[in-house]
Motif scaffolding. Structure first.
Motif, PDB file in Angstrom:
ATOM      1  N   LEU A 157      -4.100   8.055   1.912  1.00  0.00           N
ATOM      2  CA  LEU A 157      -4.786   9.345   1.822  1.00  0.00           C
ATOM      3  C   LEU A 157      -6.210   9.186   1.301  1.00  0.00           C
ATOM      4  N   THR A 158      -6.415   8.228   0.396  1.00  0.00           N
ATOM      5  CA  THR A 158      -7.773   7.962  -0.089  1.00  0.00           C
ATOM      6  C   THR A 158      -8.673   7.500   1.049  1.00  0.00           C
ATOM      7  N   SER A 159      -8.175   6.555   1.852  1.00  0.00           N
ATOM      8  CA  SER A 159      -8.945   6.081   3.008  1.00  0.00           C
ATOM      9  C   SER A 159      -9.187   7.206   4.003  1.00  0.00           C
ATOM     10  N   THR A 160      -8.168   8.034   4.231  1.00  0.00           N
ATOM     11  CA  THR A 160      -8.321   9.154   5.162  1.00  0.00           C
ATOM     12  C   THR A 160      -9.366  10.143   4.662  1.00  0.00           C
ATOM     13  N   MET A 212       0.853  -1.192   0.000  1.00  0.00           N
ATOM     14  CA  MET A 212       0.000   0.000   0.000  1.00  0.00           C
ATOM     15  C   MET A 212       0.891   1.246   0.000  1.00  0.00           C
ATOM     16  N   ASP A 213       0.500   2.251  -0.780  1.00  0.00           N
ATOM     17  CA  ASP A 213       1.281   3.474  -0.837  1.00  0.00           C
ATOM     18  C   ASP A 213       0.559   4.595  -0.096  1.00  0.00           C
ATOM     19  N   ILE A 214       1.215   5.760  -0.051  1.00  0.00           N
ATOM     20  CA  ILE A 214       0.651   6.908   0.659  1.00  0.00           C
ATOM     21  C   ILE A 214      -0.668   7.353   0.019  1.00  0.00           C
ATOM     22  N   ALA A 215      -0.776   7.226  -1.293  1.00  0.00           N
ATOM     23  CA  ALA A 215      -2.000   7.642  -1.986  1.00  0.00           C
ATOM     24  C   ALA A 215      -3.202   6.833  -1.514  1.00  0.00           C
ATOM     25  N   LYS A 250      10.943   8.181  -3.966  1.00  0.00           N
ATOM     26  CA  LYS A 250       9.954   8.727  -4.891  1.00  0.00           C
ATOM     27  C   LYS A 250       9.310   9.970  -4.272  1.00  0.00           C
ATOM     28  N   ILE A 251       8.412  10.559  -5.046  1.00  0.00           N
ATOM     29  CA  ILE A 251       7.586  11.625  -4.482  1.00  0.00           C
ATOM     30  C   ILE A 251       6.730  11.013  -3.377  1.00  0.00           C
ATOM     31  N   ILE A 252       6.577  11.744  -2.268  1.00  0.00           N
ATOM     32  CA  ILE A 252       5.958  11.171  -1.060  1.00  0.00           C
ATOM     33  C   ILE A 252       4.581  10.549  -1.321  1.00  0.00           C
TER      34      ILE A 252
END
Length: 746
Positions: free
Chosen positions: A7-10, A1-4, A121-123
């Motif tokens: 963030l989607t779940s958040t 799982m990535d930060i994106a 990578k980009i965060i």
């Protein structure tokens, strides 16, 4: 799982929370919903005054300020000591995880992020594993920072635990000393009374306690058979008696015809009728006097003249056979679970074994949805096993929603079935009080959720990831040290879905709101039927809070990103639950803070488990210094726990003789003992058997060490004055639960 994906779940959960909180702030102002969102206030004040204005249809945060401004004394008056203890658990969590978040975000998180020599990578497109301890290379000299953070968290948690335990113990002692006389302090519950063919259970109890506890024995009250089956049987017997008496009355009327004689007064018919009614009442009284003994159970409440005498009788073994004359401290009158008191004592061990087996079976069945949820979190691994899923998940947005939001939501939905099932198991187990049943269900739900949400997810996630099981038991610690950091990303999304969203659902009260809408608009009921029906669900909310604390301690140095989400949850929970205690839930009984030892033990277990996992991770990372410094921390935590068990826990298990004797002497000096004795006569009123108690004074045990049977007229007067002689403790709790201000729903 990535930060994106995170963030989607958040984002999804933030939108859900904002929408539901806004709807709540509007719905709580509508007159038709007062019984849903102000049930506690309606039960205490019987007021519904609401101002009609435009503000009713606009969202506002006024409920947040009211929840924040409410003092602990007001929480104590409204929710009792249990409500204060629950709020204290939240306050402790906020404090300790504020410290943990501060040191881990500042010190640990940068070390995890730069733990490998790699190009980042980009965060938003970084994998969450980059922020965990997995990204730190073996033999890194920076692992001392993780060990230091673990020391700070452990010392902070133990210090806060000590002061909280000390403070809550003091509040419990004040609760015992400062409250009006509690009828349960003078009462014990006796079960497994030996059966005798020569005398009834009532006479057996009277003879036993009059002989062996003659100086202190006051009276007793038998417990009768009741329930649906017994009620049908009693109704059938009553109909037979009515038919029998009707036939006797018909025979008497047919043999006597006074209207044939001149000068016969018309009111003579009324006189004869009243005489027949009197005869019928006497016949009914005699029949019930004979039948009451057949409805006795092998259990009774026994009242004593002092608190100290009742405590000694409850703790001491009564006979050489421990299976006979089994005594326990009696629950409070409103706390008695009557259906379980009638259970034969010899059945209890069978019931406990059966509920244990049923709980284990239920946990095994729950492996199916947990394994399915873990498959959704690791779709890349699952696609290797099931190639036909590859085409469905090509879309990136679908992949982010499925991996970041859907797994935790599915698990939360399945977990909704756990608390009712555990409450049922606790009822079958044989708890004698409602508070002990809820406490037992709380422990069962806590064990179940920690096992299934944490351990099963870790194990199944490791199996799916490696497509193999552990080779041996000796590999378990190392595999656990590898699997926990890898699964920390799932726990972060679980905090969002099960934490934030559940608080929004809690404040909305969807089920009572739906019931209210159905009754108002479909069934067209004008009366409020929900008032006073809701008590605080400690068996569901305490395990949820403690589970999040367990996840926070375990993942604090392994995956620090979980800590900010946990802090937001605890802050929201502090406001939401205070609002619910103030406005919604009725305090029907109080266990006296018995949930705090559960919270303390769970916190200690969480700390020890976090230290063991850290010890394993340090071993895998080849950091002998960090591993060596973790061992003294582990030993110190165990010693601290043992000290708290010896210093504070006995206060929660039993009342001290010193306090009870001082209370007895105080009441004797004030001349209140006779008033207390009178209250004991009408305190423990068993539902659906009031007729038996009023018709059979000897079996009620209303005597003081002598055969001073009361007349039926005295018993009828006692029955009429039942509500007038309510215990002062109950009256005080009701008066304290009512607010001085007029009901406001701004």
């Amino acid at each position: 799982m990535d930060i994106a994906a995170l963030l989607t779940s958040t984002g999804i959960n933030i939108v859900i929370c904002v929408v539901l909180f806004s709807f709540y702030s509007i719905l709580r102002k509508q007159p038709i919903n007062v019984n849903v969102y102000f049930g506690r206030r309606l039960a205490s004040q019987h007021s519904k005054r609401i101002n009609l204005c435009l503000e009713r249809f606009l969202p506002s945060p006024s409920w947040i300020w009211k929840a924040w401004e409410t003092s602990e004394d007001e929480i104590m008056a409204i929710g009792g000591l249990d409500g204060v203890v629950f709020v204290r658990i939240l306050v402790f969590s906020i404090r300790v995880f504020s410290i943990a978040a501060g040191i881990c975000i500042i010190l640990v998180l940068p070390i995890n992020y730069h733990g490998q020599d790699r190009i980042h990578k980009i965060i938003p497109f970084e994998s969450l594993e980059v922020f965990t301890i997995e990204n730190v290379k073996e033999g890194s000299k920076w692992l001392w920072a993780h060990c230091l953070a673990l020391y700070v968290i452990t010392l902070s948690a133990c210090t806060l635990l000590y002061f909280e335990y000390k403070s809550i113990t003091y509040l419990r002692l004040l609760h015992i000393i400062g409250s009006p006389p509690n009828p349960s302090h003078f009462t014990i519950l006796v079960r497994s009374i030996p059966w005798s063919s020569e005398q009834s259970y009532c006479e057996t109890v009277k003879n036993f306690f009059s002989h062996y506890h003659a100086p202190t024995y006051l009276s007793h009250q038998m417990i009768y058979k009741s329930g649906t089956v017994q009620k049908l049987k009693d109704d059938a017997e009553h109909m037979c008696k009515v038919i029998k008496h009707a036939s006797v009355e018909k025979t008497c009327k047919s043999n006597f015809t006074p209207c044939c004689y001149p000068g016969f007064a018309t009111n003579s018919f009324k006189k004869i009728s009243s005489e027949m009614d009197s005869i019928q009442r006497k016949m009914s009284y005699n029949n019930m006097h004979l039948d009451t003994g057949e409805k006795d159970c092998a259990a009774a409440f026994v009242f004593f003249k002092s608190r100290y005498a009742a405590l000694m009788a409850a703790l001491v073994q009564q006979t050489s056979n421990p299976m006979l004359w089994v005594t326990d401290v009696a629950p409070e009158p409103h706390d008695v679970y009557w259906s379980n008191i009638r259970i034969p004592y010899r059945q209890l061990w069978l019931r406990k074994i059966a509920t244990f087996v049923a709980s284990v079976a239920f946990m095994l069945v729950f492996l199916i949805p947990v394994t399915f949820v873990q498959g959704l979190t690791q779709l890349d691994k699952l696609q290797k096993m099931l190639p036909f899923l590859t085409g469905i998940l090509k879309e990136k947005i679908v992949n982010q929603v499925v991996t970041g939001y859907l797994p935790s939501v599915i698990l939360v939905l399945f977990l909704y079935a756990v608390p009712p099932m555990m409450m049922f198991f606790s009822a079958v187990e044989g708890s004698i009080s409602r508070s002990s049943r809820k406490k037992s269900a709380c422990c069962k739900v806590l064990y179940f959720t920690i096992w299934n949400v944490f351990f099963v997810n870790v194990f199944t996630g490791s199996v799916i990831s490696q497509l193999s099981v552990f080779s041996s038991v000796t590999d378990l610690p190392s595999q656990l040290a590898k699997a926990v950091p890898a699964q920390s990303t799932f726990f972060t999304t679980y905090v969002l879905s099960s934490g934030w969203a559940s608080l929004a659902c809690e404040v909305m009260q969807f089920f009572p709101l739906l019931c209210n809408i159905v009754e108002r608009f479909i069934l067209r009921h004008k009366e409020d039927t929900l008032n006073g029906n809701l008590s605080f669900p400690y068996h569901t909310e305490v395990p949820k809070v403690l589970l999040f604390g367990f996840l926070g301690f375990t993942c604090s140095i392994l995956a620090p990103l979980i800590l900010p989400f946990l802090l937001i949850y605890f802050f929201l929970a502090y406001l939401v639950y205070r609002n619910q205690i103030i406005n919604v839930y009725i305090t029907k009984y109080d266990s006296g803070g018995q949930f705090w030892p559960i919270a303390h033990n769970t916190t200690i277990f969480s700390l020890i488990f976090a230290q063991l996992i850290a010890l394993g991770v340090f071993g895998l990372k080849s950091s002998s210094i960090a591993s060596g410094f973790t061992i003294p921390l582990l030993i110190g935590t165990l010693l601290f726990h043992q000290y708290c068990r010896k210093r504070f826990l006995p206060v929660f298990k039993s009342n001290s003789a010193q306090i009870l004797i001082d209370l007895d002497l105080r009441d004797e000096r004030c001349g209140r003992m006779e008033e207390i004795y009178e209250q004991l006569r009408t305190t423990y009123n068993q539902p659906n058997v009031m007729l038996h108690a009023s018709c059979h004074p000897q079996c009620c045990g209303h005597h003081e060490n002598k055969d001073s049977g009361e007349s039926s007229e005295d018993m009828e007067k006692g029955k009429e004055n039942n509500q007038k002689n309510r215990p002062q403790a109950v009256q005080r709790s009701l008066s304290l639960s009512s607010d001085k201000s007029v009901l406001g729903v701004n």
